[in-house]
Write an enzyme that holds these catalytic residues in place. Structure first.
Site, PDB file in Angstrom:
ATOM      1  N   LYS A 139       1.479   4.314  -2.944  1.00  0.00           N
ATOM      2  CA  LYS A 139       1.316   5.747  -2.690  1.00  0.00           C
ATOM      3  C   LYS A 139       2.594   6.513  -3.053  1.00  0.00           C
ATOM      4  CE  LYS A 139      -2.926   6.108  -1.256  1.00  0.00           C
ATOM      5  NZ  LYS A 139      -3.896   6.916  -2.023  1.00  0.00           N
ATOM      6  N   TYR A 145       0.831  -1.206   0.000  1.00  0.00           N
ATOM      7  CA  TYR A 145       0.000   0.000   0.000  1.00  0.00           C
ATOM      8  C   TYR A 145       0.863   1.252   0.000  1.00  0.00           C
ATOM      9  CZ  TYR A 145      -2.958   3.733   1.832  1.00  0.00           C
ATOM     10  OH  TYR A 145      -3.598   4.934   2.028  1.00  0.00           O
TER      11      TYR A 145
END
Length: 436
Positions: free
Chosen positions: A247, A243
């Site tokens: 980003k 994750y």
């Protein structure tokens, strides 16, 4: 001999300041340069000054207040641009989610028109997202003011049709697959939604002449940072989850699109957003739910870990300020600027629910960082951003909302949220329209 005395004096100064735990300690640039030139290893000297500064910004109790570099503030002031005023038509991706729907409501309330696109994925109960859209539609029934598209931002045909029909000149990209631990279980969906989706949107943005592209990054990019406060100037090249890696990849892609096409882009690193209608997989919702009902909750570690929790209205304010200011390329922290320990968190929830927590003590979670704390000086100078809601007041408001919403129609089971990987499983009934 003189050098040895200066060397010892330097470290004595640092030692005394650490003992005193001064709330604010900064050597002037001139003093730093003089001391550093007296030491054999400039890198180590700089690290010593930084370490003393970092340590001094931690309080001995549960709150950690970030200190800021005044010279950095003066550098930021040279970059300030005036905000764009007047009407905007804004594309809000992920507009059915917690932050996205809150931003959409604020834009509509001030007179802007909003186009929402959301794939309505089942990371958490889709009924909560439907309720957010229903609430917005009830407030703004005109299609001209609020257009809603249901679909995947990775669907090129859908997005091309949307841009040709709506022609938004401002983009607020909040759509993403969220969650650190679920991304370890299924990294491919995170690459699809976060990286592929963001790339397609930036392609559309530069082709359709979008004036400003604002997107949600995350404080997760800081990973296992050892810094006392997390600054945008910090190196974040070592993400510790898929994750976080997606980003960080989006931030890199954003710079590339700015470089190639002069697209104005701002990435916003959110620090643990909470509040009414918040995500059921997040700790604030879960703690309030479980303590309110007297159900056992899990407590990981000794409770000294600290997080920078940011109330939803402060995050929305920061997002709108970013939309209004088309910086060429910037990354901003949006947080409260101080941390709350887990022990204090539980105590505050107990106070406002009037109930005692039933705690199951567990060891620290692998991969959890001991604290997060946002340096928000850059956002303060360039955006005029400043969080206004203290953590206890935010929890009080969220508890009030929970009480008004509890026991109605829709069943929400947080243990099934976040792909079944929620930290503190619980079950709560919520109304079909979360409008309280």
């Amino acid at each position: 001999m003189a050098f040895l005395m200066c060397h010892r004096l330097f470290h004595l100064i640092i030692f005394i300041l650490q003992i005193l735990k001064l709330e604010s300690f900064h050597l002037s640039p001139l003093s730093q340069s003089i001391l550093i030139t007296m030491l054999p290893d400039k890198h180590n000297a700089t690290s010593s000054v930084t370490s003393a500064t970092d340590q001094s910004s931690l309080s001995s109790d549960s709150m950690s207040v970030c200190s800021y570099n005044s010279s950095a503030s003066s550098n930021y002031e040279e970059l300030v641009i005036a905000p764009h005023v007047g009407y905007k038509k804004v594309l809000v991706t992920g507009g059915a989610g917690f932050v996205g729907s809150s931003v959409a409501e604020a834009l509509l309330a001030r007179g802007d028109d909003v186009v929402i696109v959301d794939e309505m994925n089942d990371y958490y109960d889709v009924r909560m997202k439907e309720n957010n859209l229903n609430r917005l539609r009830e407030l703004y029934p005109e299609e001209k003011r609020l257009a809603i598209y249901r679909g995947d931002i990775c669907d090129e045909r859908l997005m091309l049709d949307l841009f040709e029909r709506e022609r938004p000149q401002w983009i607020c990209h909040m759509a993403a697959r969220a969650g650190v631990r679920p991304s370890i279980q299924d990294p491919y969906v995170y690459i699809h939604s976060n990286i592929v989706g963001t790339t397609l949107l930036m392609e559309m943005a530069h082709k359709f002449g979008v004036q400003n592209f604002v997107f949600a990054s995350s404080s997760s990019v800081y990973g296992g940072s050892k810094s006392t406060y997390f600054s945008e100037e910090e190196n974040v090249d070592n993400p510790v989850s898929p994750y976080a890696a997606t980003k960080k990849a989006c931030e890199l892609l954003a710079y590339t699109y700015h470089h190639l096409y002069k697209l104005n882009v701002s990435g916003l690193r959110f620090f643990t957003v909470y509040g009414p209608r918040g995500r059921p997989d997040m700790a604030p919702f879960k703690f309030i739910d479980r303590i309110s009902r007297g159900v056992e909750m899990q407590k990981f570690g000794d409770g000294t870990s600290s997080r920078d929790y940011t109330y939803i209205s402060d995050i929305v304010d920061g997002v709108l300020r970013s939309i209004d200011r088309p910086y060429p390329y910037q990354v901003f922290n949006l947080g409260k600027g101080n941390g709350t320990s887990l022990n204090e968190f539980i105590s505050i929830v107990e106070k406002h629910t009037g109930k005692r927590a039933v705690i199951r003590q567990l060891p620290d979670q692998p991969g959890d960082v001991p604290y997060t704390c946002a340096s928000v000086e850059k956002a303060k100078v360039l955006l005029g951003y400043e969080a206004k809601v203290p953590f206890e007041e935010g929890i009080r408001r969220t508890v009030d909302w929970y009480r008004s919403a509890h026991g109605k129609e829709v069943i929400i089971e947080p243990e099934t949220q976040a792909n079944g990987l929620g930290r503190s499983p619980s079950c709560v009934e919520m109304p079909s329209i979360m409008s309280k």
